[in-house]
Design a protein around this motif. Structure first.
Motif, mmCIF file in Angstrom:
data_model
loop_
_atom_site.group_PDB
_atom_site.id
_atom_site.type_symbol
_atom_site.label_atom_id
_atom_site.label_comp_id
_atom_site.label_asym_id
_atom_site.label_seq_id
_atom_site.Cartn_x
_atom_site.Cartn_y
_atom_site.Cartn_z
ATOM 1 N N PHE A 151 1.006 -1.023 -0.130
ATOM 2 C CA PHE A 151 -0.187 -0.121 0.209
ATOM 3 C C PHE A 151 0.816 1.187 -0.060
ATOM 4 C CE2 PHE A 151 -2.102 3.429 2.467
ATOM 5 C CZ PHE A 151 -3.094 3.595 1.587
ATOM 6 N N ALA A 152 0.725 2.163 -0.743
ATOM 7 C CA ALA A 152 1.416 3.515 -1.004
ATOM 8 C C ALA A 152 0.448 4.609 -1.137
ATOM 9 C CB ALA A 152 2.525 3.270 -1.960
ATOM 10 N N HIS A 212 1.311 8.421 -2.651
ATOM 11 C CA HIS A 212 2.131 9.404 -3.509
ATOM 12 C C HIS A 212 3.692 8.631 -3.616
ATOM 13 C CE1 HIS A 212 -0.835 12.441 -3.519
ATOM 14 N NE2 HIS A 212 -0.869 12.225 -2.080
ATOM 15 N N ARG A 213 3.521 7.474 -4.094
ATOM 16 C CA ARG A 213 4.683 6.717 -4.266
ATOM 17 C C ARG A 213 5.659 6.385 -3.255
ATOM 18 N NH1 ARG A 213 7.027 7.570 -10.134
ATOM 19 N NH2 ARG A 213 7.487 5.338 -10.042
ATOM 20 N N ILE A 214 5.237 6.614 -1.840
ATOM 21 C CA ILE A 214 5.967 6.150 -0.718
ATOM 22 C C ILE A 214 5.025 4.788 -0.022
ATOM 23 C CG2 ILE A 214 6.323 6.967 1.611
ATOM 24 C CD1 ILE A 214 7.652 8.794 -0.392
ATOM 25 N N ILE A 215 6.221 3.874 0.100
ATOM 26 C CA ILE A 215 5.531 2.641 0.640
ATOM 27 C C ILE A 215 4.974 2.953 2.192
ATOM 28 C CG2 ILE A 215 6.036 0.169 1.230
ATOM 29 C CD1 ILE A 215 8.221 0.586 -0.704
ATOM 30 N N ARG A 216 3.776 2.709 2.548
ATOM 31 C CA ARG A 216 3.069 2.875 3.850
ATOM 32 C C ARG A 216 3.221 1.630 4.475
ATOM 33 N NH1 ARG A 216 4.448 7.974 4.390
ATOM 34 N NH2 ARG A 216 3.640 9.188 2.827
ATOM 35 N N PRO A 252 -3.616 9.379 -8.951
ATOM 36 C CA PRO A 252 -3.527 7.886 -8.892
ATOM 37 C C PRO A 252 -2.656 7.510 -7.938
ATOM 38 C CG PRO A 252 -2.706 8.922 -10.937
ATOM 39 C CD PRO A 252 -3.580 10.100 -10.285
ATOM 40 N N PHE A 253 -1.892 8.582 -7.601
ATOM 41 C CA PHE A 253 -1.005 7.977 -6.580
ATOM 42 C C PHE A 253 -1.151 8.562 -5.219
ATOM 43 C CE2 PHE A 253 1.954 8.971 -10.151
ATOM 44 C CZ PHE A 253 2.297 7.345 -10.626
ATOM 45 N N ALA A 254 -2.235 9.212 -5.081
ATOM 46 C CA ALA A 254 -2.805 9.391 -3.461
ATOM 47 C C ALA A 254 -2.890 8.292 -2.681
ATOM 48 C CB ALA A 254 -4.252 10.281 -3.663
ATOM 49 N N GLU A 255 -3.550 7.142 -3.107
ATOM 50 C CA GLU A 255 -3.628 5.925 -2.404
ATOM 51 C C GLU A 255 -3.649 4.865 -3.448
ATOM 52 O OE1 GLU A 255 -7.455 6.442 -0.301
ATOM 53 O OE2 GLU A 255 -6.129 6.216 1.626
ATOM 54 N N ALA A 256 -2.868 3.812 -3.483
ATOM 55 C CA ALA A 256 -2.762 2.692 -4.437
ATOM 56 C C ALA A 256 -2.282 1.558 -3.795
ATOM 57 C CB ALA A 256 -1.888 3.097 -5.519
ATOM 58 N N LEU A 257 -2.763 0.337 -4.365
ATOM 59 C CA LEU A 257 -2.486 -1.048 -4.085
ATOM 60 C C LEU A 257 -1.556 -1.559 -4.950
ATOM 61 C CD1 LEU A 257 -5.670 -1.983 -2.364
ATOM 62 C CD2 LEU A 257 -3.670 -1.466 -1.075
ATOM 63 N N TYR A 258 -0.538 -2.321 -4.958
ATOM 64 C CA TYR A 258 0.372 -2.927 -5.883
ATOM 65 C C TYR A 258 0.683 -4.125 -5.649
ATOM 66 C CZ TYR A 258 1.227 2.001 -7.104
ATOM 67 O OH TYR A 258 1.354 3.390 -7.374
ATOM 68 N N CYS A 259 0.710 -5.042 -6.346
ATOM 69 C CA CYS A 259 1.046 -6.469 -6.166
ATOM 70 C C CYS A 259 2.312 -6.626 -7.384
ATOM 71 C CB CYS A 259 0.059 -7.486 -6.389
ATOM 72 S SG CYS A 259 0.300 -9.240 -6.438
#
Length: 164
Positions: A3-4, A6-10, A87-94
């Motif tokens: 979960f990130a 603005h491209r910062i891993i949270r 799109p970078f405000a809150e994003a989930l990546y796999c």
């Protein structure tokens, strides 16, 4: 999974951290940029994703990433934005590792980006729109790559790409 904002891993799961050779706590509140071989790759990927993630769409690509020990490897990345406008405000990546060797060929980051999109079956026009180039520039990159690696057509270029 990660979960990130603005491209910062949270936050991320243990599998994501282990893929890159880190502990979860090592990655929390750090930029994704530390996981890329070069800052130019981080910037280019961000530009592509910015144009494809708005509105909660799912987007994927394949890219080379770098682990804590400097080891480079291919990943298939799926992402979804949870914010309609940014799109970078809150994003989930796999992130899924791929069994594709990384070689230090003379292919530039931009050529690798275009080649990845060609391998996904995208046309020159679609690639041009996606990466913000003209169709002719994409064609020139493809032709240059074919000459560099000594292949005659796109099918051979894709075969070369997957054999690397």
């Amino acid at each position: 999974m990660v979960f990130a904002t603005h491209r910062i891993i949270r936050d991320c799961n243990d599998e994501f951290a282990a893929l890159f050779g880190y502990e979860r706590t090592d990655l929390s509140d750090t930029s994704f940029s530390r996981l890329y071989p070069a800052i130019a790759d981080f910037v280019r990927t961000g530009q592509m994703w910015r144009s494809h993630l708005p509105g909660g769409q799912v987007y994927y690509d394949e890219r080379i990433m770098e682990g804590a020990d400097g080891r480079r490897f291919w990943c298939r990345v799926n992402g979804r934005s949870r914010h309609g406008v940014d799109p970078f405000a809150e994003a989930l990546y796999c992130f899924e590792p791929m069994n594709r060797p990384v070689t230090e060929a003379t292919v530039t980051g931009r050529q690798r980006q275009i080649l990845t999109l060609v391998a996904q079956g995208k046309t020159n026009s679609a690639i041009a729109t996606e990466v913000g180039l003209s169709k002719r520039t994409v064609e020139a990159h493809r032709l240059r790559m074919m000459r560099q690696v000594g292949v005659r057509n796109t099918a051979e270029l894709i075969a070369w790409f997957f054999a690397r």
